[in-house]
Design a protein around this motif. Structure first.
Motif, PDB file in Angstrom:
ATOM      1  N   ASP A 108      35.472 -49.576 -54.816  1.00  0.00           N
ATOM      2  CA  ASP A 108      37.006 -50.520 -55.021  1.00  0.00           C
ATOM      3  C   ASP A 108      37.567 -50.195 -53.485  1.00  0.00           C
ATOM      4  OD1 ASP A 108      37.513 -47.820 -55.333  1.00  0.00           O
ATOM      5  OD2 ASP A 108      38.323 -48.092 -57.288  1.00  0.00           O
ATOM      6  N   GLN A 109      37.252 -49.375 -52.788  1.00  0.00           N
ATOM      7  CA  GLN A 109      37.891 -49.456 -51.336  1.00  0.00           C
ATOM      8  C   GLN A 109      37.969 -50.903 -50.777  1.00  0.00           C
ATOM      9  OE1 GLN A 109      39.290 -46.500 -49.582  1.00  0.00           O
ATOM     10  NE2 GLN A 109      39.831 -48.051 -48.155  1.00  0.00           N
ATOM     11  N   LYS A 110      39.109 -51.093 -50.292  1.00  0.00           N
ATOM     12  CA  LYS A 110      39.308 -52.369 -49.855  1.00  0.00           C
ATOM     13  C   LYS A 110      38.860 -52.066 -48.226  1.00  0.00           C
ATOM     14  CE  LYS A 110      42.861 -55.847 -48.939  1.00  0.00           C
ATOM     15  NZ  LYS A 110      42.527 -56.333 -47.452  1.00  0.00           N
ATOM     16  N   MET A 111      37.851 -53.080 -47.820  1.00  0.00           N
ATOM     17  CA  MET A 111      37.413 -53.050 -46.546  1.00  0.00           C
ATOM     18  C   MET A 111      38.225 -53.727 -45.645  1.00  0.00           C
ATOM     19  SD  MET A 111      34.394 -51.447 -46.845  1.00  0.00           S
ATOM     20  CE  MET A 111      33.716 -50.642 -48.428  1.00  0.00           C
ATOM     21  N   ASN A 112      38.691 -52.980 -44.387  1.00  0.00           N
ATOM     22  CA  ASN A 112      39.295 -53.725 -43.218  1.00  0.00           C
ATOM     23  C   ASN A 112      38.615 -53.638 -41.974  1.00  0.00           C
ATOM     24  OD1 ASN A 112      41.772 -54.396 -44.648  1.00  0.00           O
ATOM     25  ND2 ASN A 112      42.088 -52.214 -44.843  1.00  0.00           N
ATOM     26  N   SER A 113      37.483 -54.623 -41.936  1.00  0.00           N
ATOM     27  CA  SER A 113      36.493 -54.442 -41.093  1.00  0.00           C
ATOM     28  C   SER A 113      36.919 -54.994 -39.712  1.00  0.00           C
ATOM     29  CB  SER A 113      35.032 -55.023 -41.180  1.00  0.00           C
ATOM     30  OG  SER A 113      34.241 -54.976 -40.023  1.00  0.00           O
ATOM     31  N   THR A 114      36.955 -54.291 -38.575  1.00  0.00           N
ATOM     32  CA  THR A 114      37.598 -54.964 -37.083  1.00  0.00           C
ATOM     33  C   THR A 114      36.375 -55.559 -36.495  1.00  0.00           C
ATOM     34  OG1 THR A 114      36.904 -52.764 -36.269  1.00  0.00           O
ATOM     35  CG2 THR A 114      39.197 -53.161 -36.898  1.00  0.00           C
ATOM     36  N   LYS A 115      35.055 -55.428 -36.876  1.00  0.00           N
ATOM     37  CA  LYS A 115      33.973 -55.849 -36.358  1.00  0.00           C
ATOM     38  C   LYS A 115      33.278 -56.889 -37.134  1.00  0.00           C
ATOM     39  CE  LYS A 115      29.790 -54.255 -33.767  1.00  0.00           C
ATOM     40  NZ  LYS A 115      28.977 -52.865 -33.563  1.00  0.00           N
ATOM     41  N   TYR A 116      33.040 -56.672 -38.220  1.00  0.00           N
ATOM     42  CA  TYR A 116      32.292 -57.739 -38.999  1.00  0.00           C
ATOM     43  C   TYR A 116      32.818 -58.531 -39.882  1.00  0.00           C
ATOM     44  CZ  TYR A 116      28.938 -54.140 -37.632  1.00  0.00           C
ATOM     45  OH  TYR A 116      28.004 -52.992 -36.929  1.00  0.00           O
ATOM     46  N   ASP A 117      32.241 -59.818 -40.015  1.00  0.00           N
ATOM     47  CA  ASP A 117      32.811 -60.927 -41.016  1.00  0.00           C
ATOM     48  C   ASP A 117      32.736 -60.721 -42.304  1.00  0.00           C
ATOM     49  OD1 ASP A 117      33.844 -62.550 -38.593  1.00  0.00           O
ATOM     50  OD2 ASP A 117      31.525 -62.540 -38.332  1.00  0.00           O
ATOM     51  N   THR A 118      31.384 -59.980 -42.568  1.00  0.00           N
ATOM     52  CA  THR A 118      31.077 -59.894 -44.119  1.00  0.00           C
ATOM     53  C   THR A 118      30.554 -58.453 -44.254  1.00  0.00           C
ATOM     54  OG1 THR A 118      30.140 -62.257 -44.044  1.00  0.00           O
ATOM     55  CG2 THR A 118      29.753 -60.953 -45.851  1.00  0.00           C
ATOM     56  N   VAL A 119      31.098 -57.763 -45.080  1.00  0.00           N
ATOM     57  CA  VAL A 119      30.738 -56.341 -45.385  1.00  0.00           C
ATOM     58  C   VAL A 119      30.492 -56.408 -47.081  1.00  0.00           C
ATOM     59  CG1 VAL A 119      31.403 -53.997 -45.560  1.00  0.00           C
ATOM     60  CG2 VAL A 119      32.154 -55.357 -43.704  1.00  0.00           C
ATOM     61  N   ASP A 120      29.258 -56.420 -47.321  1.00  0.00           N
ATOM     62  CA  ASP A 120      28.774 -56.491 -48.700  1.00  0.00           C
ATOM     63  C   ASP A 120      27.943 -55.463 -49.330  1.00  0.00           C
ATOM     64  OD1 ASP A 120      29.725 -59.094 -49.237  1.00  0.00           O
ATOM     65  OD2 ASP A 120      28.233 -60.034 -48.273  1.00  0.00           O
ATOM     66  N   TRP A 121      28.443 -55.149 -50.667  1.00  0.00           N
ATOM     67  CA  TRP A 121      27.648 -54.196 -51.307  1.00  0.00           C
ATOM     68  C   TRP A 121      26.446 -54.791 -51.977  1.00  0.00           C
ATOM     69  CZ3 TRP A 121      28.743 -49.199 -51.030  1.00  0.00           C
ATOM     70  CH2 TRP A 121      30.065 -48.760 -50.259  1.00  0.00           C
ATOM     71  N   PHE A 122      25.218 -54.024 -51.962  1.00  0.00           N
ATOM     72  CA  PHE A 122      24.012 -54.318 -52.407  1.00  0.00           C
ATOM     73  C   PHE A 122      23.326 -53.168 -53.320  1.00  0.00           C
ATOM     74  CE2 PHE A 122      22.351 -58.241 -50.451  1.00  0.00           C
ATOM     75  CZ  PHE A 122      23.377 -58.518 -49.596  1.00  0.00           C
ATOM     76  N   PRO A 123      22.972 -53.423 -54.499  1.00  0.00           N
ATOM     77  CA  PRO A 123      22.446 -52.297 -55.528  1.00  0.00           C
ATOM     78  C   PRO A 123      21.000 -52.063 -54.597  1.00  0.00           C
ATOM     79  CG  PRO A 123      23.155 -54.449 -56.524  1.00  0.00           C
ATOM     80  CD  PRO A 123      23.276 -54.705 -55.299  1.00  0.00           C
ATOM     81  N   ILE A 124      20.800 -50.821 -54.735  1.00  0.00           N
ATOM     82  CA  ILE A 124      19.690 -50.237 -54.183  1.00  0.00           C
ATOM     83  C   ILE A 124      18.275 -51.014 -54.534  1.00  0.00           C
ATOM     84  CG2 ILE A 124      20.271 -48.169 -53.059  1.00  0.00           C
ATOM     85  CD1 ILE A 124      19.021 -46.909 -55.658  1.00  0.00           C
ATOM     86  N   ASP A 125      18.298 -51.479 -55.677  1.00  0.00           N
ATOM     87  CA  ASP A 125      16.925 -52.085 -56.019  1.00  0.00           C
ATOM     88  C   ASP A 125      16.979 -53.616 -55.848  1.00  0.00           C
ATOM     89  OD1 ASP A 125      18.781 -52.542 -57.826  1.00  0.00           O
ATOM     90  OD2 ASP A 125      17.659 -52.634 -59.734  1.00  0.00           O
ATOM     91  N   LYS A 126      18.101 -54.151 -54.858  1.00  0.00           N
ATOM     92  CA  LYS A 126      18.185 -55.421 -54.619  1.00  0.00           C
ATOM     93  C   LYS A 126      18.517 -55.599 -52.904  1.00  0.00           C
ATOM     94  CE  LYS A 126      19.133 -57.587 -58.909  1.00  0.00           C
ATOM     95  NZ  LYS A 126      19.690 -56.581 -60.063  1.00  0.00           N
ATOM     96  N   ILE A 127      17.907 -54.720 -52.403  1.00  0.00           N
ATOM     97  CA  ILE A 127      18.240 -54.727 -50.789  1.00  0.00           C
ATOM     98  C   ILE A 127      17.219 -55.714 -50.047  1.00  0.00           C
ATOM     99  CG2 ILE A 127      17.988 -53.419 -48.518  1.00  0.00           C
ATOM    100  CD1 ILE A 127      19.938 -52.456 -50.649  1.00  0.00           C
ATOM    101  N   PRO A 128      17.339 -56.855 -49.410  1.00  0.00           N
ATOM    102  CA  PRO A 128      16.756 -57.755 -48.940  1.00  0.00           C
ATOM    103  C   PRO A 128      15.972 -57.293 -47.646  1.00  0.00           C
ATOM    104  CG  PRO A 128      18.998 -58.113 -47.875  1.00  0.00           C
ATOM    105  CD  PRO A 128      18.977 -56.901 -49.151  1.00  0.00           C
ATOM    106  N   ASN A 129      14.940 -57.874 -46.934  1.00  0.00           N
ATOM    107  CA  ASN A 129      14.278 -57.522 -46.056  1.00  0.00           C
ATOM    108  C   ASN A 129      15.461 -57.243 -44.975  1.00  0.00           C
ATOM    109  OD1 ASN A 129      11.636 -57.169 -46.693  1.00  0.00           O
ATOM    110  ND2 ASN A 129      11.223 -59.552 -46.530  1.00  0.00           N
ATOM    111  N   LEU A 130      15.018 -56.232 -44.101  1.00  0.00           N
ATOM    112  CA  LEU A 130      16.177 -55.819 -43.134  1.00  0.00           C
ATOM    113  C   LEU A 130      15.377 -55.947 -41.886  1.00  0.00           C
ATOM    114  CD1 LEU A 130      18.164 -53.241 -44.954  1.00  0.00           C
ATOM    115  CD2 LEU A 130      18.857 -55.483 -44.850  1.00  0.00           C
ATOM    116  N   PRO A 131      16.251 -55.878 -40.764  1.00  0.00           N
ATOM    117  CA  PRO A 131      15.470 -55.930 -39.149  1.00  0.00           C
ATOM    118  C   PRO A 131      15.059 -54.499 -39.105  1.00  0.00           C
ATOM    119  CG  PRO A 131      17.765 -56.023 -39.031  1.00  0.00           C
ATOM    120  CD  PRO A 131      17.787 -56.445 -40.361  1.00  0.00           C
ATOM    121  N   PHE A 132      14.343 -54.398 -38.004  1.00  0.00           N
ATOM    122  CA  PHE A 132      14.185 -53.102 -37.300  1.00  0.00           C
ATOM    123  C   PHE A 132      13.495 -52.360 -38.350  1.00  0.00           C
ATOM    124  CE2 PHE A 132      17.776 -54.449 -34.906  1.00  0.00           C
ATOM    125  CZ  PHE A 132      17.233 -54.394 -33.681  1.00  0.00           C
ATOM    126  N   ASP A 133      13.673 -50.946 -38.570  1.00  0.00           N
ATOM    127  CA  ASP A 133      12.968 -50.186 -39.579  1.00  0.00           C
ATOM    128  C   ASP A 133      14.084 -49.929 -40.473  1.00  0.00           C
ATOM    129  OD1 ASP A 133      14.620 -48.746 -37.933  1.00  0.00           O
ATOM    130  OD2 ASP A 133      13.072 -47.284 -37.468  1.00  0.00           O
TER     131      ASP A 133
END
Lengths: 241, 241
Positions: free
Chosen positions: A119-144
């Motif tokens: 429930d921490q409010k995100m104040n990102s200085t770099k990213y437009d989108t910062v999202d939580w993903f349940p660990i069983d629903k992680i999409p394909n990610l780049p690199f390793d």
């Protein structure tokens, strides 16, 4: 000079864990606006090349600050990933060229675990989108990054076993014993019976019952508790055994 | 390109543990002939820059092979050391220039733990001198190698806690229960009573009594035991609790 020796960029990547209202473990993934036109694969673990005058822990702390706006977060280095082919996908190479304005053929990364209340409010200085993903629903990610996430789950379990109190970094400030139990059970390598768990918890004087009960719940309202770090430090009962 | 990003060499350094006849924990330090004219400080942890087509684990395995002649040794990565000033001592810079025929201003290292029986014959292909040093008699080492050794002691304790059987990598093939106890006590974070230890050990069917006793000892001759990895794997009793 023997040019067979590597001369390379080094990055840090952070796996930030959170625990949602459905009692599922989540991790943070980031996205920049310029990535949005591209495929979903552009969701990635937050990370950065390290600076020439920076230690790796400081780089990880900087990355966490860039995501959350929090100055100092709990973090733990867990492994260096250095497969010579980990950045060889042409899409990943293209992304690096855009991000760092340079052609990068190989990159070694040092992976970190961190913990954040969901429930921490995100104040990102770099990213437009910062999202939580349940660990069983992680999409394909780049690199390793998918491999890093997989290994981070093993590491967070070890971490909880060696320091039980990091669990309170994930829970809301007031929590029910059922929440504590579910999170512990999700993270622990060992199954623990709920009745024994209640007994254990009752014996820990640093888990303080509050004069407040759950409201608007369909089941019997449970009492809220809080973790008292000061009392804990005095006693230092490290592990649930 | 933003030249504030690091572009650097990356090395591996190995802390190899052994256990001597006086039941002290030792580590391996190396010396090359050309170093001998120089100060004792030239004793160092075995290590190497990683090659351009090499993963870090493979680099560590190569370094271990260069010291011992053994193809595959137990190893565990434990931390990346990246203090910007870790190689800034002029003597260390000079050593790197001789070793790698290049001026190196910064170097990041990935540190590994390994375990070796102390009676293992060393067939080093790279070093002229490979010696065991008791951990309380480690000389001043170059770079941040003393810090790496200090941290490795914390790590080996955690390793033993999470996988008790790595202790048998350090013991002779036949050992007494006292040897096992002393080593475990040296390495464990927890004190364990000798009587309780005997009871525990007796309950482990993978620690096999042999028909052989100590000879030429001033105290009462003790029985030898061996570790049976196959029986252990079947049972997988992970930890002494």
């Amino acid at each position: 000079m023997n040019y067979n020796f590597i001369h390379t960029y080094v990055s840090v990547d952070c796996v930030v864990f959170g625990f949602d209202k459905e009692n599922r473990l989540n991790i943070l993934l980031v996205l920049k606006n310029r990535d949005k036109a591209q495929m979903e694969k552009q969701r990635r673990l937050p990370g950065s090349l390290i600076l020439s005058d920076e230690d790796v822990d400081d780089a990880a702390q900087r990355v966490l600050h860039e995501i959350t706006g929090i100055k100092k977060m709990v973090l733990k280095q867990f492994r260096c990933f250095a497969d010579p082919n980990r950045a060889s996908d042409p899409e990943d190479a293209k992304w690096m060229e855009e991000e760092y304005k340079s052609s990068i053929d190989r990159i070694i990364t040092v992976a970190y675990l961190s913990l954040c209340r969901i429930d921490q409010k995100m104040n990102s200085t770099k990213y437009d989108t910062v999202d939580w993903f349940p660990i069983d629903k992680i999409p394909n990610l780049p690199f390793d990054h998918n491999l890093i996430v997989k290994e981070s789950l093993i590491e967070i379990r070890k971490w909880i076993e060696s320091d039980f109190t990091i669990i309170f970094e994930l829970l809301p400030k007031k929590f029910t014993i059922r929440q504590l139990y579910q999170l512990y059970n999700d993270l622990s390598e060992r199954y623990i019976d709920i009745k024994n768990f209640h007994k254990k918890i009752a014996s820990f004087n640093y888990i303080i019952p509050l004069d407040e009960m759950e409201t608007n719940v369909s089941h019997r309202a449970a009492r809220y508790y809080k973790f008292d770090a000061k009392v804990y430090k005095k006693n230092n009962t490290k592990l649930i055994k």
